[in-house]
Design an enzyme around this catalytic site. Structure first.
Site, PDB file in Angstrom:
ATOM      1  N   HIS A  63       0.860  -1.189   0.000  1.00 28.51           N
ATOM      2  CA  HIS A  63       0.000   0.000   0.000  1.00 28.51           C
ATOM      3  C   HIS A  63       0.892   1.233   0.000  1.00 28.51           C
ATOM      4  O   HIS A  63       1.593   1.503   0.979  1.00 28.51           O
ATOM      5  CB  HIS A  63      -0.913  -0.008   1.224  1.00 28.51           C
ATOM      6  CG  HIS A  63      -1.905  -1.131   1.216  1.00 28.51           C
ATOM      7  ND1 HIS A  63      -2.314  -1.781   2.364  1.00 28.51           N
ATOM      8  CD2 HIS A  63      -2.568  -1.722   0.194  1.00 28.51           C
ATOM      9  CE1 HIS A  63      -3.184  -2.725   2.047  1.00 28.51           C
ATOM     10  NE2 HIS A  63      -3.352  -2.708   0.733  1.00 28.51           N
ATOM     11  N   GLU A 112       1.788  -4.462  11.495  1.00 26.31           N
ATOM     12  CA  GLU A 112       1.207  -3.130  11.321  1.00 26.31           C
ATOM     13  C   GLU A 112       1.924  -2.127  12.225  1.00 26.31           C
ATOM     14  O   GLU A 112       2.051  -2.354  13.425  1.00 26.31           O
ATOM     15  CB  GLU A 112      -0.280  -3.148  11.696  1.00 26.31           C
ATOM     16  CG  GLU A 112      -1.123  -4.116  10.871  1.00 26.31           C
ATOM     17  CD  GLU A 112      -1.629  -3.494   9.593  1.00 26.31           C
ATOM     18  OE1 GLU A 112      -1.331  -2.314   9.360  1.00 26.31           O
ATOM     19  OE2 GLU A 112      -2.347  -4.192   8.846  1.00 26.31           O
ATOM     20  N   HIS A 140       3.189  -3.409   7.038  1.00 24.75           N
ATOM     21  CA  HIS A 140       2.116  -2.471   6.700  1.00 24.75           C
ATOM     22  C   HIS A 140       2.129  -1.298   7.672  1.00 24.75           C
ATOM     23  O   HIS A 140       2.843  -1.299   8.681  1.00 24.75           O
ATOM     24  CB  HIS A 140       0.745  -3.157   6.791  1.00 24.75           C
ATOM     25  CG  HIS A 140       0.415  -4.016   5.612  1.00 24.75           C
ATOM     26  ND1 HIS A 140      -0.488  -3.640   4.643  1.00 24.75           N
ATOM     27  CD2 HIS A 140       0.885  -5.234   5.241  1.00 24.75           C
ATOM     28  CE1 HIS A 140      -0.566  -4.595   3.728  1.00 24.75           C
ATOM     29  NE2 HIS A 140       0.256  -5.575   4.067  1.00 24.75           N
ATOM     30  N   GLU A 171       1.302   3.760   2.998  1.00 24.57           N
ATOM     31  CA  GLU A 171       1.823   3.281   4.285  1.00 24.57           C
ATOM     32  C   GLU A 171       3.346   3.348   4.264  1.00 24.57           C
ATOM     33  O   GLU A 171       4.046   2.339   4.279  1.00 24.57           O
ATOM     34  CB  GLU A 171       1.304   1.869   4.558  1.00 24.57           C
ATOM     35  CG  GLU A 171      -0.210   1.826   4.710  1.00 24.57           C
ATOM     36  CD  GLU A 171      -0.797   0.423   4.682  1.00 24.57           C
ATOM     37  OE1 GLU A 171      -0.011  -0.554   4.706  1.00 24.57           O
ATOM     38  OE2 GLU A 171      -2.033   0.298   4.631  1.00 24.57           O
TER      39      GLU A 171
END
EC number: 3.4.17.-
Length: 1225
Positions: free
Chosen positions: A920, A1102, A1017, A923
């Site tokens: 992504h 994350e 991420h 990010e």
């Protein structure tokens, strides 16, 4: 007759007076004794209940049959006084006991018995007043606790009984009050509300409510609450509009506002607003509100209430109504599709991209007629019979419940012959190292060789230097210089190395010389002489090297003073980078305004303490940043808009500032203040400038020449800014570009601002965000990079901005943009900035930018710096992206000790670890974590060497290069989220995913499955760093499936690595981790690698975009240092995992291996084996709910009832353990 339970001896003792009386009453009830006795007994019970709380508790205790006895008697008794006594007892019980006792009475069947009593009592003419008062009082108390109460009341015919009582007794306030309370309860059911409306209840309420009066304020309050509940019905709301009641409500509100000087009737004023809030849920209501000048009325009254803190509920509700009625605007764009278009090699036959390009060209995709917010969140007009299902315990339909689907099943996907195409990417499995010199030698230190370029530098063009050599101030270190000649002729330059944090210089003016030279940032200013030609300023005390194509003349041991540069010519908006400096494609640096270089106070540079404070910490490892190399790499980067400019932060580089950046405390009332300013746009339209100052869709737009207007730019790698509109003198609306080949995904921003003045607070509103909440509401700040600060030896991104909030705005999304949903709005990020320098060039970003060219630079520097005898490092090309950029694949491990068979075998048999990141583009923190991992793996740290000797690392550091390059937030050029393509990636549309999956399938085919797979991420709505993994057992635990967690046999090794990281990485939070598998995530890398490839330890890691709320970094916003540290700690965790999983090599204490006992528990009696995490772990605090939603749900009403304060930052930010339920993103 109801069956009576035997009175429990445990709850009511034999010698208890109440027990004896209840026993007598039960006997009377069964033996049909005279009514006088029943009257006497119930009178005594009433006396005890009224006087003793102990008696009330005893009668409603668990197991007590007291309520059964009373209800049975009430159902059968004919005596009026006995009935009144029992009703009085019930009133006493439910009045003092709160909701629990009311629920207790409902559970005993009290609702049905009392409703029947009401119906029977009304058969007498006239009905007994006291009886009506008592029955309505009890029913009004217990009704809200009975989920079927509305249906029961309608079936029994109680609705009209209560309504007629009110109509016939308007002057009897004692009777009307409980009747109105019960009508409000009836109205919670939508069908009842419509039925009552048809019988004139709305008109009846307006006979009770009226202008300011000191009398009957209690009745007025209840009538307004009832009216607000009734007007939630669309039918009733239309009736109110048709009869002109919107104007009446506004008139009444103004009257109460003017006369209630001591604010003793705030609840009445709020009740009027709640009725307005209900009626404006329909389009007709909003139109009537606008026509009645409601916007101006509520705006003025709310502004007058601001001074009194206790009136905040009125301000909040007024703002909500005004925002709801604010006419929906379309975004000022020709289309919501991206400004840039990329022709795909294959057009998908289905999906959002296919739908997007199947639209006829004449369709207006920005907004459509159906999106006028016709009727939002209105109750259905038909009955919801299963109302009790609404309050069922939490259940998420997204959790996978099929055990067969949950069980990992290795699926080859491609044949062995097809997978052979990846053999060349695994030379470590076949290389015999016969051609390598592997004789043991002293390991080379991790340092750059002579080919490595020097410090961060800024090339500058100027004229011949004038004046004599002066003395250099303390701290300036002059480097040795040589003087070759340039191709253009005799052009002298000077290179000045500036000690860290000492000499601080601002930008100087560019000087125009000829067509082949370009204006770029200058060096620094000392006293009076001008440095001409190509000057350089270093940001660290490292020997200076020059860029390719540049020549410099340097003198030994001499001081060259610098002076303020002045410029009388207008500075071009964007200075071109000449061919004399760069070969091949022309590349430009961002604009630099014509201004003198500021000279900072001598005290700041001559003071030792100041120097120490300002000095930049040099990391142990050499810098990986090389601006000249970056420029060379940018020229080979292919972007859809064909960018030719380079942003200064990417050129200068970024180092972590030497100070902490705490999470911003949210000021009280900041959001409503911003929204009030938005509402002023409608009320005072003449104050709005509405001037376009930047527009990607119109390349011919004129840049304003006025000196006090900011200038914007985003035409560089990873930049995203589509349009800027000046709203007020110092306020700008910014619109972000959609991801290419999509019509949404607006969150990432990265743009340049120049032309600012000192002492001015500039407000920026990014008005087309899509997520419903953001960490900007919980202390996160945007990032800013100042070029002048970088020239002053402070080259870093810093968190800036005040009055930050994120809220729903009045710009409407079309149904095309909202995935078929109508009436959805965009959201605004707003922040205010005071710039540190006049006419600076500053950059703003959503998070620390990390471009594709930066990655290529870092990999090249790592490759050139490593010790080939110690580290096995390969950089291959996994594939080419859609636009022709290479997707790098990195292999890192330790070189074998020798080329002997045993050492080669040990080398080849090391387990694999497969890492990926940046699928992504928005990010960017994932890339900084990956940078930390790569740097650690390539370091000379003994632990890093052990790690290299333990594993072979296969790393794809950027899975979506095209998205990163073109400033996308979520997608690749295919217009799709690549992390939803792992199940069936298309080699033409998703090449990086197709081939990354192919690598993993190849490893599976050769029986070399990775021990760990982790995809890095970033998370926009949660704090800390955490992991998502995959577990059958924990997924089953969260479903209503009959299989208990203990019935599923599963190795809990998937928890080991996260648990290790929670001990060694200060930013990591175990309580935020989740191991639940969801249906919507079945095509993500984590789930596919676990399910299809068969890697048990398959994770998504994350990292927060905001900061931490636990551990060492609690209360601090996260920076690149912490992110890179997380990447290094992940490596250390892998080494510990190796030791824990190698039981033959190590004697392990049981406490280190038994993670299941301390996390899940050995049996099934666990509260929850995992935290099931939502998209956002923050509480939806009061202000945010009221101002972001246009809903009528009960949550909103309950919050409004208690909206007397705004929570502090401490209240807003709760730890994960304090949250009841959460969802996985």
């Amino acid at each position: 007759m109801s069956k009576l339970k035997v009175i429990s001896e445990k709850s009511v003792t034999n010698n208890s007076r109440i027990a004896g009386l209840l026993a007598q009453l039960e006997k009377i009830n069964t033996e049909s004794v005279e009514s006088d006795t029943a009257r006497h007994v119930t009178s005594k019970i009433l006396h005890l209940v009224q006087s003793q709380e102990k008696t009330r508790r005893e009668m409603t205790a668990k197991g007590s049959a007291a309520v059964d006895v009373l209800l049975s008697t009430l159902e059968n008794v004919k005596d009026l006084q006995t009935t009144l006594n029992i009703l009085s007892i019930l009133v006493e019980l439910v009045s003092a006991g709160g909701g629990r006792r009311a629920s207790f009475l409902v559970a005993k069947g009290g609702s049905q018995i009392l409703l029947q009593l009401l119906v029977n009592a009304c058969k007498e003419s006239p009905p007994h007043e006291e009886l009506m008062v008592q029955v309505h009082s009890v029913l009004a108390k217990i009704g809200p606790k009975d989920k079927k109460f509305g249906v029961k009341a309608r079936i029994n015919g109680a609705l009209n009984i209560t309504l007629n009582l009110v109509k016939q007794n308007l002057q009897n306030h004692r009777l009307v009050l409980p009747c109105l309370q019960l009508l409000r309860v009836y109205s919670a059911n939508s069908v009842n509300s419509v039925t009552l409306g048809k019988n004139g209840v709305v008109e009846l309420m307006f006979k009770i409510v009226g202008p300011f009066s000191k009398k009957n304020s209690g009745l007025m309050k209840v009538a307004l609450d009832t009216l607000a509940a009734l007007l939630k019905s669309k039918t009733n709301a239309r009736r109110a509009v048709d009869r002109g009641y919107v104007q009446v409500l506004l008139t009444i509100y103004v009257d109460w506002h003017r006369h209630d000087n001591r604010h003793r009737n705030m609840l009445i004023r709020k009740g009027i607003l709640q009725s307005l809030k209900s009626v404006t849920n329909i389009k007709l209501g909003r139109k009537a509100f606008i026509n009645a000048n409601g916007m101006k009325i509520l705006y003025n009254t709310s502004q007058e209430c601001l001074a009194v803190r206790t009136l905040d509920p009125l301000v909040n509700t007024s703002s909500l109504i005004m925002r709801k009625c604010f006419p929906k605007n379309r975004l000022p764009l020709p289309t919501i599709k991206s400004s840039f278009h990329f022709q795909l090699p294959v057009m998908p036959v289905s999906g959002p991209v296919a739908q997007l390009y199947s639209l006829p060209p004449e369709v207006d995709d920005v907004v459509d007629e159906s999106d006028d917010n016709d009727d939002i969140d209105l109750e259905p007009e038909n009955e919801i019979e299963n109302e009790d299902d609404l309050d069922q315990s939490f259940k998420n339909d997204d959790i996978e419940t099929d055990i067969n689907k949950l069980k990992p099943q290795q699926v080859p996907g491609r044949t062995i012959d097809e997978l052979k195409m990846y053999e060349h990417l695994f030379p470590e499995l076949v290389d015999d190292f016969q051609d390598y010199d592997l004789i043991s030698k002293e390991p080379k230190p991790f340092a750059f060789d002579g080919k490595v370029r020097g410090p961060i530098v800024v090339p500058t063009a100027g004229e011949e230097a004038a004046g004599n050599v002066g003395s250099v101030r303390k701290g300036a270190v002059l480097k040795e210089k040589v003087s070759p000649k340039t191709e253009e002729g005799q052009r002298k330059t000077a290179a000045v190395g500036v000690a860290r944090g000492d000499v601080k210089a601002d930008r100087a003016s560019p000087q125009q010389s000829d067509d082949r030279s370009r204006a770029v940032p200058s060096a620094s200013a000392f006293h009076s002489d001008i440095v001409k030609a190509l000057d350089r300023i270093t940001l660290q005390s490292i020997p200076t090297q020059t860029a390719p194509g540049l020549t410099v003349e340097m003198k030994k041991d001499c001081g060259l003073p610098l002076t303020v540069l002045t410029c009388t010519k207008a500075c071009p908006h964007m200075a071109a980078c000449g061919n004399a400096l760069f070969e091949g494609r022309t590349v430009q640096l961002g604009n630099l305004c014509c201004t003198g270089v500021e000279i900072e106070d001598d005290e700041d540079t001559e003071s030792n303490s100041s120097v120490e404070q300002a000095s930049v910490e040099v990391p142990d490892a050499p810098t990986l940043h090389d601006p000249d190399l970056y420029i060379e790499l940018v020229k080979n980067t292919k972007s859809v808009p064909e960018y030719s400019e380079v942003a200064y932060p990417d050129y200068f580089g970024h180092i972590q500032p030497p100070f902490k950046e705490p999470i911003l405390e949210r000021p009280y009332g900041v959001q409503r203040t911003k929204i009030a300013q938005d509402i002023e746009r409608l009320i005072h339209q003449s104050d709005i400038i509405d001037r376009v100052v930047y527009d990607l869709d119109n390349p011919n737009y004129t840049i304003p020449e006025e000196g006090d207007i900011l200038k914007f730019n985003s035409k560089f790698e990873s930049g995203n800014l589509r349009k800027v509109i000046q709203i007020r003198k110092n306020e700008y609306d910014l619109i972000l570009n959609s991801d290419i080949n999509t019509n949404h995904y607006h969150q990432w921003f990265y743009f340049e601002v120049s032309g600012m003045r000192l002492g001015v607070a500039y407000r920026f509103n990014i008005i087309n965000c899509e997520k419903s909440n953001s960490q900007f509401n919980y202390g996160m700040q945007p990032l800013m990079y100042s070029v002048q600060e970088a020239l002053n030896a402070r080259p870093w991104w810093i968190r800036v901005g005040t009055d930050i909030c994120y809220y729903k705005n009045h710009f409407s999304r079309s149904s095309v943009a909202a995935g078929g949903q109508k009436g959805k709005s965009y959201y605004t990020i707003t922040f205010t900035v005071n710039f540190p320098h006049k006419d600076d060039v500053c950059y703003f970003a959503y998070h620390y930018p990390y471009t594709y060219s930066t990655l290529q630079m870092h990999l090249q520097k790592l490759e050139s710096a490593h010790n080939p005898q110690q580290i096995y490092f390969r950089k291959d090309v996994l594939c080419e992206t859609l636009s022709g950029n290479s997707c790098p694949l990195v292999t890192i491990t330790a070189m074998p000790e020798s080329n002997y068979y045993e050492h080669i075998c040990q080398f080849r048999n090391r387990p694999y670890v497969f890492l990926s990141a940046r699928v992504h583009p928005g990010e960017t923190n994932a890339s900084w974590v990956m940078k930390g991992t790569l740097e650690y793996l390539m370091s000379n740290n003994p632990t890093a060497q052990s790690l290299r000797e333990s594993y072979i690392f296969k790393i794809v550091p950027m899975l979506n290069p095209d998205g990163v390059i073109n400033g996308n937030h979520r997608c690749s050029l295919s217009g799709e989220d690549l992390n939803r393509q792992w199940q069936s990636p298309n080699p033409d549309l998703h090449p990086t995913i197709y081939h990354a999956k192919g690598l993993l399938q190849y490893l599976g085919a050769v029986k070399r499955l990775p021990l760990v797979y982790c995809d890095y991420h970033g998370h926009s709505r949660k704090k800390n760093v955490f992991m998502y993994g995959c577990s059958i057992r924990e997924t089953v635990w969260h479903t209503s499936d009959s299989a208990a967690p203990c019935d599923v046999m599963e190795d809990t090794g998937y928890r080991t690595l996260p648990k290790i990281l929670s001990h060694i990485a200060p930013a990591f939070c175990m309580s935020s981790c989740s191991f639940v598998v969801e249906k919507s995530k079945e095509s993500t890398a984590r789930v596919v690698v676990w399910r299809e490839i068969g890697v048990q330890r398959s994770y998504t890691m994350e990292s927060t975009l905001c900061g931490c709320d636990q551990g060492k970094y609690k209360g601090l916003q996260i920076g690149t240092r912490e992110l890179e540290e997380m990447g290094a700690k992940f490596c250390i965790g892998l080494l510990r995992l190796k030791r824990l999983t190698s039981s033959l090599e190590y004697n392990l204490p049981s406490s280190l291996l038994d993670f299941e006992n301390d996390l899940i528990g050995s049996g099934c009696k666990v509260t929850s084996p995992t935290t099931y995490v939502m998209d956002e772990d923050e509480p939806r605090f009061l202000e945010e709910v009221d101002y972001s939603a246009e809903s009528n749900d009960e949550l909103d009403i309950e919050l409004a009832e208690n909206a007397d304060y705004e929570p502090s930052a401490q209240e807003e930010v709760l730890s994960d353990s304090e949250l009841s339920r959460t969802f996985l993103p």
